[in-house]
Design a protein around this motif. Structure first.
Motif, PDB file in Angstrom:
ATOM      1  N   ARG A   1       4.640  35.667 -22.895  1.00 26.63           N
ATOM      2  CA  ARG A   1       3.422  36.624 -23.163  1.00 26.63           C
ATOM      3  C   ARG A   1       2.846  35.996 -24.479  1.00 26.63           C
ATOM      4  O   ARG A   1       3.120  35.623 -25.341  1.00 26.63           O
ATOM      5  CB  ARG A   1       4.222  37.928 -23.414  1.00 26.63           C
ATOM      6  N   ARG A   2       1.624  36.230 -24.505  1.00 27.29           N
ATOM      7  CA  ARG A   2       0.554  35.552 -25.341  1.00 27.29           C
ATOM      8  C   ARG A   2       1.072  35.752 -26.889  1.00 27.29           C
ATOM      9  O   ARG A   2       1.223  34.817 -27.415  1.00 27.29           O
ATOM     10  CB  ARG A   2      -0.860  35.917 -25.239  1.00 27.29           C
ATOM     11  N   SER A   3       1.279  36.879 -26.987  1.00 24.16           N
ATOM     12  CA  SER A   3       1.506  37.355 -28.638  1.00 24.16           C
ATOM     13  C   SER A   3       2.914  36.948 -28.850  1.00 24.16           C
ATOM     14  O   SER A   3       3.020  36.211 -30.239  1.00 24.16           O
ATOM     15  CB  SER A   3       1.344  38.853 -28.818  1.00 24.16           C
ATOM     16  N   HIS A   4       3.779  36.892 -28.164  1.00 22.43           N
ATOM     17  CA  HIS A   4       5.308  36.418 -28.458  1.00 22.43           C
ATOM     18  C   HIS A   4       5.398  35.043 -28.371  1.00 22.43           C
ATOM     19  O   HIS A   4       5.880  34.483 -29.237  1.00 22.43           O
ATOM     20  CB  HIS A   4       6.099  36.922 -27.358  1.00 22.43           C
ATOM     21  N   TYR A   5       4.512  34.282 -27.575  1.00 20.31           N
ATOM     22  CA  TYR A   5       4.395  32.961 -27.606  1.00 20.31           C
ATOM     23  C   TYR A   5       3.779  32.582 -28.964  1.00 20.31           C
ATOM     24  O   TYR A   5       4.235  31.522 -29.626  1.00 20.31           O
ATOM     25  CB  TYR A   5       3.521  32.217 -26.634  1.00 20.31           C
ATOM     26  N   THR A   6       2.786  33.024 -29.319  1.00 20.24           N
ATOM     27  CA  THR A   6       2.202  32.545 -30.700  1.00 20.24           C
ATOM     28  C   THR A   6       3.199  33.073 -31.875  1.00 20.24           C
ATOM     29  O   THR A   6       3.333  32.022 -32.795  1.00 20.24           O
ATOM     30  CB  THR A   6       0.872  33.320 -30.723  1.00 20.24           C
ATOM     31  N   ASN A   7       3.724  33.868 -31.742  1.00 18.09           N
ATOM     32  CA  ASN A   7       4.748  34.379 -32.943  1.00 18.09           C
ATOM     33  C   ASN A   7       6.067  33.517 -32.945  1.00 18.09           C
ATOM     34  O   ASN A   7       6.080  32.743 -34.224  1.00 18.09           O
ATOM     35  CB  ASN A   7       5.328  36.023 -32.535  1.00 18.09           C
ATOM     36  N   ALA A   8       6.535  32.852 -31.799  1.00 18.90           N
ATOM     37  CA  ALA A   8       7.346  31.921 -31.827  1.00 18.90           C
ATOM     38  C   ALA A   8       7.157  30.546 -32.488  1.00 18.90           C
ATOM     39  O   ALA A   8       7.881  29.981 -33.133  1.00 18.90           O
ATOM     40  CB  ALA A   8       8.162  31.725 -30.430  1.00 18.90           C
ATOM     41  N   ARG A   9       5.869  30.269 -32.054  1.00 17.11           N
ATOM     42  CA  ARG A   9       5.529  28.841 -32.535  1.00 17.11           C
ATOM     43  C   ARG A   9       5.181  28.997 -34.092  1.00 17.11           C
ATOM     44  O   ARG A   9       5.529  28.103 -34.847  1.00 17.11           O
ATOM     45  CB  ARG A   9       3.963  28.349 -31.879  1.00 17.11           C
ATOM     46  N   ARG A  10       4.712  30.161 -34.359  1.00 21.29           N
ATOM     47  CA  ARG A  10       4.279  30.419 -35.749  1.00 21.29           C
ATOM     48  C   ARG A  10       5.861  30.497 -36.628  1.00 21.29           C
ATOM     49  O   ARG A  10       5.744  29.820 -37.832  1.00 21.29           O
ATOM     50  CB  ARG A  10       3.709  31.624 -36.196  1.00 21.29           C
ATOM     51  N   THR A  11       6.519  31.109 -36.345  1.00 14.66           N
ATOM     52  CA  THR A  11       7.926  31.131 -36.760  1.00 14.66           C
ATOM     53  C   THR A  11       8.668  29.687 -37.038  1.00 14.66           C
ATOM     54  O   THR A  11       9.188  29.345 -38.078  1.00 14.66           O
ATOM     55  CB  THR A  11       9.042  31.968 -36.121  1.00 14.66           C
ATOM     56  N   LEU A  12       8.694  28.971 -35.860  1.00 10.30           N
ATOM     57  CA  LEU A  12       9.223  27.504 -35.963  1.00 10.30           C
ATOM     58  C   LEU A  12       8.471  26.722 -36.863  1.00 10.30           C
ATOM     59  O   LEU A  12       9.034  25.987 -37.661  1.00 10.30           O
ATOM     60  CB  LEU A  12       9.154  27.099 -34.638  1.00 10.30           C
ATOM     61  N   GLU A  13       7.238  26.844 -36.940  1.00  9.11           N
ATOM     62  CA  GLU A  13       6.339  25.927 -37.670  1.00  9.11           C
ATOM     63  C   GLU A  13       6.449  26.278 -39.132  1.00  9.11           C
ATOM     64  O   GLU A  13       6.549  25.412 -40.072  1.00  9.11           O
ATOM     65  CB  GLU A  13       4.843  26.112 -37.541  1.00  9.11           C
ATOM     66  N   ARG A  14       6.513  27.707 -39.463  1.00 11.94           N
ATOM     67  CA  ARG A  14       6.845  28.125 -40.936  1.00 11.94           C
ATOM     68  C   ARG A  14       8.305  27.626 -41.445  1.00 11.94           C
ATOM     69  O   ARG A  14       8.497  27.057 -42.594  1.00 11.94           O
ATOM     70  CB  ARG A  14       6.827  29.567 -41.160  1.00 11.94           C
ATOM     71  N   LEU A  15       9.329  27.560 -40.449  1.00 14.10           N
ATOM     72  CA  LEU A  15      10.463  27.025 -40.927  1.00 14.10           C
ATOM     73  C   LEU A  15      10.592  25.546 -41.154  1.00 14.10           C
ATOM     74  O   LEU A  15      11.209  25.422 -42.160  1.00 14.10           O
ATOM     75  CB  LEU A  15      11.512  27.635 -39.671  1.00 14.10           C
ATOM     76  N   LEU A  16      10.024  24.861 -40.278  1.00  8.95           N
ATOM     77  CA  LEU A  16       9.799  23.360 -40.815  1.00  8.95           C
ATOM     78  C   LEU A  16       8.980  23.279 -41.811  1.00  8.95           C
ATOM     79  O   LEU A  16       9.330  22.395 -42.738  1.00  8.95           O
ATOM     80  CB  LEU A  16       9.100  22.564 -39.194  1.00  8.95           C
ATOM     81  N   ASP A  17       7.923  23.780 -42.162  1.00 13.16           N
ATOM     82  CA  ASP A  17       7.260  23.720 -43.374  1.00 13.16           C
ATOM     83  C   ASP A  17       7.845  23.869 -44.636  1.00 13.16           C
ATOM     84  O   ASP A  17       7.718  23.339 -45.603  1.00 13.16           O
ATOM     85  CB  ASP A  17       6.021  24.549 -43.471  1.00 13.16           C
ATOM     86  N   LEU A  18       8.912  24.917 -44.699  1.00  9.45           N
ATOM     87  CA  LEU A  18      10.041  25.261 -45.754  1.00  9.45           C
ATOM     88  C   LEU A  18      11.218  24.248 -45.774  1.00  9.45           C
ATOM     89  O   LEU A  18      11.885  24.655 -46.711  1.00  9.45           O
ATOM     90  CB  LEU A  18      10.250  26.653 -45.579  1.00  9.45           C
ATOM     91  N   GLY A  19      11.402  23.428 -44.830  1.00 12.27           N
ATOM     92  CA  GLY A  19      12.151  22.658 -44.983  1.00 12.27           C
ATOM     93  C   GLY A  19      13.517  22.823 -44.528  1.00 12.27           C
ATOM     94  O   GLY A  19      14.608  22.339 -44.603  1.00 12.27           O
ATOM     95  N   ILE A  20      13.507  23.943 -43.507  1.00 11.22           N
ATOM     96  CA  ILE A  20      14.643  24.510 -43.107  1.00 11.22           C
ATOM     97  C   ILE A  20      14.849  23.519 -41.572  1.00 11.22           C
ATOM     98  O   ILE A  20      13.782  23.357 -40.853  1.00 11.22           O
ATOM     99  CB  ILE A  20      14.361  26.101 -42.736  1.00 11.22           C
ATOM    100  N   VAL A  21      16.146  23.640 -40.962  1.00  4.68           N
ATOM    101  CA  VAL A  21      16.394  23.292 -40.078  1.00  4.68           C
ATOM    102  C   VAL A  21      16.617  24.347 -38.934  1.00  4.68           C
ATOM    103  O   VAL A  21      17.625  24.911 -38.958  1.00  4.68           O
ATOM    104  CB  VAL A  21      17.746  22.544 -39.857  1.00  4.68           C
TER     105      VAL A  21
END
Length: 376
Positions: free
Chosen positions: A122-142
């Motif tokens: 689902r579009r909104s869920h897909y976008t949110n999953a990508r945003r969450t993973l990108e932010r974790l990576l940006d913060l140096g989290i694994v």
């Protein structure tokens, strides 16, 4: 090792953003009832070296159900969904705690991300999953990703973490995918059979014609070599090379040594979300089209309107994935439907203008919008 294979191994080894998947059988004891902390620690050491060296890593880890087998007093992986969910509920905490402790020894923090197929189609869920993973990576989290086995039902499961890993690699724009299993490579026959040879490089689907690919090889896993080859194909369609090997060889794999099997990618031909729609969903029903609608969907890439639909099969709700079929039964596309199956029969063969005039403006809409439709 051929030049092409060597270049791909280097590409995976030097990937700025890497997705690594590890299977249950690689992380659990011989009887499958407890986590093998030594194996888990060796994996973390290799990934931590990549992370502290400046790369980004997403780990897709099976093992939650297997880790819950022992604490629940079970002798083997449960076969029914309810007990699998209970085992996952108990085991997921143990799994993430073990990863947090192991990565913590390297000064790294992990974040848990649990997904179901509905979360990512689902579009909104897909976008949110990508945003969450990108932010974790940006913060140096694994990020530690797993299917949410505690709540996933048979109808909304990815089915195995190999496919999930390939889709996550696409989701985050990874430069390489590594699949770790209990077999050191793809072989041209059963590895236990004398004379079977390692396949070091798969340049394309034709290279698999002479390969006998087996099924699940572990009592605690849900995948097998078939799912790993399919995952390599999904990643390859996104332009991502895949390296398949066993956990003890992960350090060599990340150093571009000649271990395992490397799968060449192809040029990406679909948008990322549409690849998710094609590979991450299970159709809940079927829409059968007339010849004109088939042409419109496959060649002109239009939305699917009620006028071109001749039949509806299955029971589904608005927002569910459905297969779109030609009159002879061929599946030509998959999409997210805007109507429930109970609503559609009275709409078939009619124009949206007529429907809006008779039933109201809410019915002047597509059955499947082209943004939610992928031609297969």
């Amino acid at each position: 090792m051929t030049d092409d294979a060597g270049r791909l191994r280097q590409r995976v080894a030097q990937a700025r953003r890497l997705v690594v998947k590890v299977g249950s059988s690689s992380l659990t004891s011989a009887d499958g009832g407890a986590l093998d902390l030594g194996a888990l620690g060796a994996l973390v050491d290799a990934l931590a070296a990549r992370r502290t060296g400046g790369g980004q890593v997403v780990l897709v880890s099976s093992g939650a159900i297997a880790a819950g087998i022992g604490p629940l007093g079970l002798e083997r992986r449960p076969g029914d969904l309810a007990t699998q969910q209970a085992a996952a509920s108990v085991g997921q905490g143990a799994l993430v705690a073990a990863y947090q402790a192991a990565f913590g020894r390297h000064g790294l923090t992990v974040g848990q991300v649990l997904l179901t197929a509905n979360d990512t189609t689902r579009r909104s869920h897909y976008t949110n999953a990508r945003r969450t993973l990108e932010r974790l990576l940006d913060l140096g989290i694994v990020p530690i990703v797993n299917e949410n086995d505690t709540v996933a039902t048979q109808e909304i499961r990815f089915g195995d973490n190999d496919r999930l890993a390939a889709l996550v690699a696409d989701l985050v724009g990874a430069d390489g995918l590594v699949l770790l299993t209990d077999v050191d490579a793809l072989y041209d026959g059963p590895p236990s059979r004398g004379g079977s040879r390692r396949v070091p490089f798969v340049a394309g689907a034709g290279d698999l014609d002479a390969v006998t690919i087996g099924g699940t090889g572990s009592s605690v896993g849900s995948g097998g070599m078939v799912t790993k080859v399919e995952a390599a194909g999904i990643a390859g369609a996104a332009g991502i090379p895949t390296l398949l090997t066993r956990l003890p060889d992960v350090a060599d794999a990340l150093a571009a040594q000649d271990v395992g099997t490397v799968f060449a990618p192809v040029a990406a031909t679909k948008a990322s979300r549409k690849r998710w729609l094609a590979h991450a969903t299970t159709a809940r029903g079927r829409l059968v089209l007339d010849d004109g609608a088939v042409t419109a969907v496959t060649q002109r890439r239009t939305s699917l309107l009620p006028a071109g639909i001749t039949a509806v099969d299955g029971a589904f709700a608005a927002g569910d994935a459905v297969d779109v079929c030609a009159a002879d039964g061929r599946v030509i596309a998959r999409g997210l439907v805007n109507y429930a199956s109970s609503e559609l029969p009275r709409l078939l063969g009619r124009t949206t203008r007529d429907l809006a005039r008779e039933l109201g403006p809410a019915y002047e809409r597509e059955v499947v919008h082209r943004d939610d439709l992928v031609v297969l």
